[in-house]
Design a protein around this motif. Sequence first.
Motif, PDB file in Angstrom:
ATOM      1  N   ARG A   1       0.825  -1.210   0.000  1.00 34.04           N
ATOM      2  CA  ARG A   1       0.000   0.000   0.000  1.00 34.04           C
ATOM      3  C   ARG A   1       0.863   1.266   0.000  1.00 34.04           C
ATOM      4  O   ARG A   1       0.626   2.205  -0.749  1.00 34.04           O
ATOM      5  N   MET A   2       1.888   1.290   0.864  1.00 31.59           N
ATOM      6  CA  MET A   2       2.723   2.486   0.959  1.00 31.59           C
ATOM      7  C   MET A   2       3.585   2.680  -0.288  1.00 31.59           C
ATOM      8  O   MET A   2       3.804   3.811  -0.731  1.00 31.59           O
ATOM      9  N   ASP A   3       4.046   1.576  -0.879  1.00 31.02           N
ATOM     10  CA  ASP A   3       4.834   1.688  -2.121  1.00 31.02           C
ATOM     11  C   ASP A   3       3.963   2.231  -3.258  1.00 31.02           C
ATOM     12  O   ASP A   3       4.428   3.036  -4.071  1.00 31.02           O
ATOM     13  N   ALA A   4       2.718   1.791  -3.306  1.00 32.01           N
ATOM     14  CA  ALA A   4       1.801   2.278  -4.343  1.00 32.01           C
ATOM     15  C   ALA A   4       1.528   3.769  -4.160  1.00 32.01           C
ATOM     16  O   ALA A   4       1.496   4.535  -5.127  1.00 32.01           O
ATOM     17  N   LEU A   5       1.345   4.182  -2.902  1.00 32.57           N
ATOM     18  CA  LEU A   5       1.118   5.600  -2.622  1.00 32.57           C
ATOM     19  C   LEU A   5       2.317   6.436  -3.054  1.00 32.57           C
ATOM     20  O   LEU A   5       2.163   7.484  -3.705  1.00 32.57           O
ATOM     21  N   GLU A   6       3.523   5.981  -2.710  1.00 30.76           N
ATOM     22  CA  GLU A   6       4.738   6.712  -3.089  1.00 30.76           C
ATOM     23  C   GLU A   6       4.843   6.849  -4.607  1.00 30.76           C
ATOM     24  O   GLU A   6       5.247   7.888  -5.126  1.00 30.76           O
ATOM     25  N   MET A   7       4.449   5.800  -5.309  1.00 30.02           N
ATOM     26  CA  MET A   7       4.511   5.804  -6.772  1.00 30.02           C
ATOM     27  C   MET A   7       3.560   6.856  -7.348  1.00 30.02           C
ATOM     28  O   MET A   7       3.920   7.605  -8.273  1.00 30.02           O
ATOM     29  N   ILE A   8       2.360   6.932  -6.790  1.00 32.88           N
ATOM     30  CA  ILE A   8       1.381   7.905  -7.257  1.00 32.88           C
ATOM     31  C   ILE A   8       1.840   9.332  -6.944  1.00 32.88           C
ATOM     32  O   ILE A   8       1.745  10.234  -7.784  1.00 32.88           O
ATOM     33  N   LEU A   9       2.354   9.531  -5.737  1.00 26.32           N
ATOM     34  CA  LEU A   9       2.834  10.862  -5.357  1.00 26.32           C
ATOM     35  C   LEU A   9       4.005  11.299  -6.239  1.00 26.32           C
ATOM     36  O   LEU A   9       4.070  12.458  -6.672  1.00 26.32           O
ATOM     37  N   LYS A  10       4.906  10.374  -6.515  1.00 23.31           N
ATOM     38  CA  LYS A  10       6.056  10.685  -7.367  1.00 23.31           C
ATOM     39  C   LYS A  10       5.588  11.042  -8.779  1.00 23.31           C
ATOM     40  O   LYS A  10       6.093  11.989  -9.405  1.00 23.31           O
ATOM     41  N   LYS A  11       4.609  10.281  -9.287  1.00 25.83           N
ATOM     42  CA  LYS A  11       4.074  10.533 -10.626  1.00 25.83           C
ATOM     43  C   LYS A  11       3.495  11.945 -10.721  1.00 25.83           C
ATOM     44  O   LYS A  11       3.605  12.617 -11.745  1.00 25.83           O
ATOM     45  N   GLY A  12       2.886  12.420  -9.625  1.00 23.13           N
ATOM     46  CA  GLY A  12       2.277  13.746  -9.621  1.00 23.13           C
ATOM     47  C   GLY A  12       3.209  14.852  -9.161  1.00 23.13           C
ATOM     48  O   GLY A  12       2.779  15.997  -9.010  1.00 23.13           O
ATOM     49  N   GLY A  13       4.481  14.489  -8.913  1.00 21.51           N
ATOM     50  CA  GLY A  13       5.438  15.489  -8.437  1.00 21.51           C
ATOM     51  C   GLY A  13       5.153  15.948  -7.026  1.00 21.51           C
ATOM     52  O   GLY A  13       5.480  17.071  -6.636  1.00 21.51           O
ATOM     53  N   LEU A  14       4.548  15.061  -6.229  1.00 21.87           N
ATOM     54  CA  LEU A  14       4.110  15.418  -4.879  1.00 21.87           C
ATOM     55  C   LEU A  14       4.875  14.678  -3.775  1.00 21.87           C
ATOM     56  O   LEU A  14       4.494  14.744  -2.608  1.00 21.87           O
ATOM     57  N   ALA A  15       5.942  13.988  -4.162  1.00 21.53           N
ATOM     58  CA  ALA A  15       6.622  13.083  -3.226  1.00 21.53           C
ATOM     59  C   ALA A  15       7.066  13.773  -1.944  1.00 21.53           C
ATOM     60  O   ALA A  15       7.030  13.177  -0.864  1.00 21.53           O
ATOM     61  N   GLY A  16       7.486  15.046  -2.023  1.00 21.64           N
ATOM     62  CA  GLY A  16       7.982  15.729  -0.830  1.00 21.64           C
ATOM     63  C   GLY A  16       6.954  16.590  -0.136  1.00 21.64           C
ATOM     64  O   GLY A  16       7.302  17.348   0.784  1.00 21.64           O
TER      65      GLY A  16
END
Length: 223
Positions: free
Chosen positions: A52-67
Amino acid sequence: MVKFTDIKGFVFDLDGVITDTSRYHAQAWGQLADKLGVEYPGLGDAVKGISRMDALEMILKKGGLAGNYSAAEKEALAAEKNANYVQLIQNMSAKDILPGMADFLADLKAKGYGISLASASKNAPTILAKIGLSDYFTKAVDPATLQYGKPDPEIFVKAAQLLDLMPAQCIGLEDAAAGIAGINAAGETSVGIGDAELLHDAAINFTETSQVTLANIEKAMND
């Protein structure tokens, strides 16, 4: 070499083996991605089989929202996705059982084989109740007791222990390469369901769940 006559129990993964919840996961992640303003074509394939957390990180990274989010905020987002998912699976029923699996489970029970569940999903009890298969899985590994995820063999070893069997007396069924690796590492006979190239380490491979029968497994082990 393990013989078919040595087998006393069967250990099942849930998603992709008994039922297919991947579309519900993809839909729940899609709802969250929309809320975050992230466009993510092909989300279903991207999140399949990862935590679940890896999937969330992937989505955030895709949207430029990781940080943009703290650890606590990420936990809240992951919990929101799970709430979406739990809502979606309320509509599951026996029609969501994959082809042939209800008959296979009935055959195993009738012939006295042990049956246990090796799923990391905390929603597994809810899903099994919705599709009407809870009675077959009175033995199920509690994901909260696990220290390691697949491909570690821990969950498969525990599933065999629940049946009071040695791993060598069990067949494990999986649709993911990480699961096959875990079954093999546990010392159980692995049955892969899906693409034979992706599941090339499986001792036995079936393309479709409808091919999974005791007769076909016995034939494959004797060939």
